[in-house]
Design an enzyme around this catalytic site. Structure first.
Site, PDB file in Angstrom:
ATOM      1  N   ASN A  13      40.726  55.556  82.173  1.00  0.00           N
ATOM      2  CA  ASN A  13      39.489  54.802  81.938  1.00  0.00           C
ATOM      3  C   ASN A  13      39.858  53.430  81.379  1.00  0.00           C
ATOM      4  OD1 ASN A  13      37.017  53.798  81.100  1.00  0.00           O
ATOM      5  ND2 ASN A  13      36.743  55.276  79.433  1.00  0.00           N
ATOM      6  N   TRP A  14      39.776  52.429  82.239  1.00  0.00           N
ATOM      7  CA  TRP A  14      40.218  51.082  81.827  1.00  0.00           C
ATOM      8  C   TRP A  14      39.224  50.406  80.883  1.00  0.00           C
ATOM      9  CZ3 TRP A  14      42.095  48.345  86.979  1.00  0.00           C
ATOM     10  CH2 TRP A  14      43.183  49.064  87.500  1.00  0.00           C
ATOM     11  N   LYS A  15      38.012  50.928  80.821  1.00  0.00           N
ATOM     12  CA  LYS A  15      36.954  50.274  80.028  1.00  0.00           C
ATOM     13  C   LYS A  15      36.809  48.819  80.499  1.00  0.00           C
ATOM     14  CE  LYS A  15      37.868  53.591  76.435  1.00  0.00           C
ATOM     15  NZ  LYS A  15      37.797  53.969  75.038  1.00  0.00           N
ATOM     16  N   HIS A 105      29.927  58.442  78.770  1.00  0.00           N
ATOM     17  CA  HIS A 105      31.011  58.130  77.836  1.00  0.00           C
ATOM     18  C   HIS A 105      30.406  57.797  76.472  1.00  0.00           C
ATOM     19  CE1 HIS A 105      34.298  56.053  75.864  1.00  0.00           C
ATOM     20  NE2 HIS A 105      35.100  56.713  76.678  1.00  0.00           N
ATOM     21  N   GLU A 175      35.618  64.596  74.723  1.00  0.00           N
ATOM     22  CA  GLU A 175      36.185  63.449  74.009  1.00  0.00           C
ATOM     23  C   GLU A 175      35.573  63.349  72.625  1.00  0.00           C
ATOM     24  OE1 GLU A 175      37.967  60.379  76.836  1.00  0.00           O
ATOM     25  OE2 GLU A 175      35.871  59.861  76.574  1.00  0.00           O
ATOM     26  N   GLY A 181      40.350  55.980  70.677  1.00  0.00           N
ATOM     27  CA  GLY A 181      40.881  54.690  70.243  1.00  0.00           C
ATOM     28  C   GLY A 181      41.345  54.678  68.795  1.00  0.00           C
ATOM     29  N   SER A 221      42.862  59.297  72.306  1.00  0.00           N
ATOM     30  CA  SER A 221      44.218  58.982  71.837  1.00  0.00           C
ATOM     31  C   SER A 221      45.304  59.811  72.530  1.00  0.00           C
ATOM     32  CB  SER A 221      44.300  59.112  70.315  1.00  0.00           C
ATOM     33  OG  SER A 221      43.430  58.182  69.697  1.00  0.00           O
ATOM     34  N   GLY A 242      42.258  56.398  77.738  1.00  0.00           N
ATOM     35  CA  GLY A 242      41.738  55.039  77.589  1.00  0.00           C
ATOM     36  C   GLY A 242      42.872  54.045  77.409  1.00  0.00           C
ATOM     37  N   GLY A 243      43.156  53.683  76.166  1.00  0.00           N
ATOM     38  CA  GLY A 243      44.150  52.659  75.860  1.00  0.00           C
ATOM     39  C   GLY A 243      45.471  52.823  76.598  1.00  0.00           C
TER      40      GLY A 243
HETATM   41  P1  PGA Z   1      41.583  56.387  74.143  1.00  0.00           P
HETATM   42  O1  PGA Z   1      40.167  56.422  74.904  1.00  0.00           O
HETATM   43  O2  PGA Z   1      42.570  57.093  75.030  1.00  0.00           O
HETATM   44  O3  PGA Z   1      41.890  54.912  74.005  1.00  0.00           O
HETATM   45  O4  PGA Z   1      41.395  57.068  72.834  1.00  0.00           O
HETATM   46  C1  PGA Z   1      39.742  57.550  75.603  1.00  0.00           C
HETATM   47  C2  PGA Z   1      38.396  57.286  76.242  1.00  0.00           C
HETATM   48  O5  PGA Z   1      37.558  56.625  75.623  1.00  0.00           O
HETATM   49  O6  PGA Z   1      38.126  57.743  77.376  1.00  0.00           O
END
Ligand code: PGA
Length: 264
Positions: A13-15, A105, A175, A181, A221, A242-243
């Site tokens: 998920n690149w956001k 999300h 999640e 994050g 994370s 995500g990150g």
């Molecule tokens: P993260 O985000 O891996 O940066 O914690 C996960 C997400 O929001 O899908």
């Protein structure tokens, strides 16, 4: 519950990161890296979720070069067409061969006021257009304290499933909001506990067969260093990342979790 063979799924998920030019470069490099390492996409499925403005470029690259990566959008409208300024129809995503769409999300729930009912309507929209919804659920730290580990995600999923069409694929992503994050991932035991409870909800609403076939992901994370622990759990079928999905080597290493020496 019996575990049917479910293909592990690693979703990035690149956001709101990477424009369409950066997306092209990233997807190319990701495909090369995984090819170099002989990744078997039938063994672990990989999808990227870029911003809307990247989707056409990513589609053209993936289809043109016959890459085995999948892609999806990060949201869609519950409506199919009309006077909804700024919204994106599932019909448009389907026209781009978008296989998946993330729905509900926690950042959409938190910053855009998305309710469980809206999430259900979006799940219905995805299914109307033949797109697999990746339904996100998860509790805040406060919810966890007040209601325990699975009450909130279970309730969120129960409502979201009201929008699902019978017999159509869904993916569920657990999640915990406190883990997103934050660098503070859930333990694999915590993830297993909630993913098991979520699978039980699917069984209750859609039957045992659907529950056994549905992939339930963990997100929050996830890194190369903790992915193998999550995937060891019987009810965790992959990760929504995500990150770390923006770091090429890290993401490729997450995808290749089976090769992590001594960890699986
Ligand atoms: P993260 O985000 O891996 O940066 O914690 C996960 C997400 O929001 O899908």
């Amino acid at each position: 519950m019996a575990t049917a063979p479910r293909t592990p799924f690693i979703a990035g998920n690149w956001k709101m990161n990477l424009d369409h030019l950066q997306a092209i470069a990233f997807v190319q490099k990701l495909a090369w890296t995984l090819k170099d390492k002989n990744h078997d996409f039938g063994d672990v499925e990989v999808a990227v979720f870029p911003p809307f403005t990247d989707l056409r470029s990513v589609q053209t690259l993936i289809e043109g070069d016959k890459l085995e990566l999948k892609f999806g959008a990060q949201d869609l409208s519950q409506h199919d067409a009309g006077a909804y300024t700024g919204e994106i129809s599932g019909a448009f995503l389907a026209a781009l061969d978008s296989a998946y769409v993330i729905i509900g999300h926690s950042e959409r729930r938190q910053y855009h006021g998305e309710t469980d009912e809206l999430v259900a309507a979006k799940v219905a929209a995805a299914h109307r257009h033949g797109i697999v919804p990746v339904i996100c659920v998860g509790e805040t730290a406060e919810d966890l304290e007040q209601h325990g580990p699975s009450a909130v995600p279970v309730a969120q999923l129960r409502t979201a499933l009201e929008g699902a069409a019978a017999g159509r694929e869904i993916v569920v992503a657990y999640e915990p909001v406190w883990a997103i994050g934050s660098g503070q991932a859930a333990t694999s035991a915590q993830a297993q506990q909630v993913c098991e409870a979520l699978r039980a909800v699917i069984a209750e609403v859609q039957g045992d067969e659907a529950a056994a076939a549905t992939r339930v992901l963990y997100g929050g994370s996830v890194k190369a260093g903790n992915i193998a622990g999550f995937l060891k759990e019987p009810d965790v079928d992959g990760a929504l990342v995500g990150g770390a999905s923006l770091q090429l080597e890290e993401f490729a290493s997450i995808v290749r979790f089976k090769s992590h020496v001594g960890t699986l």
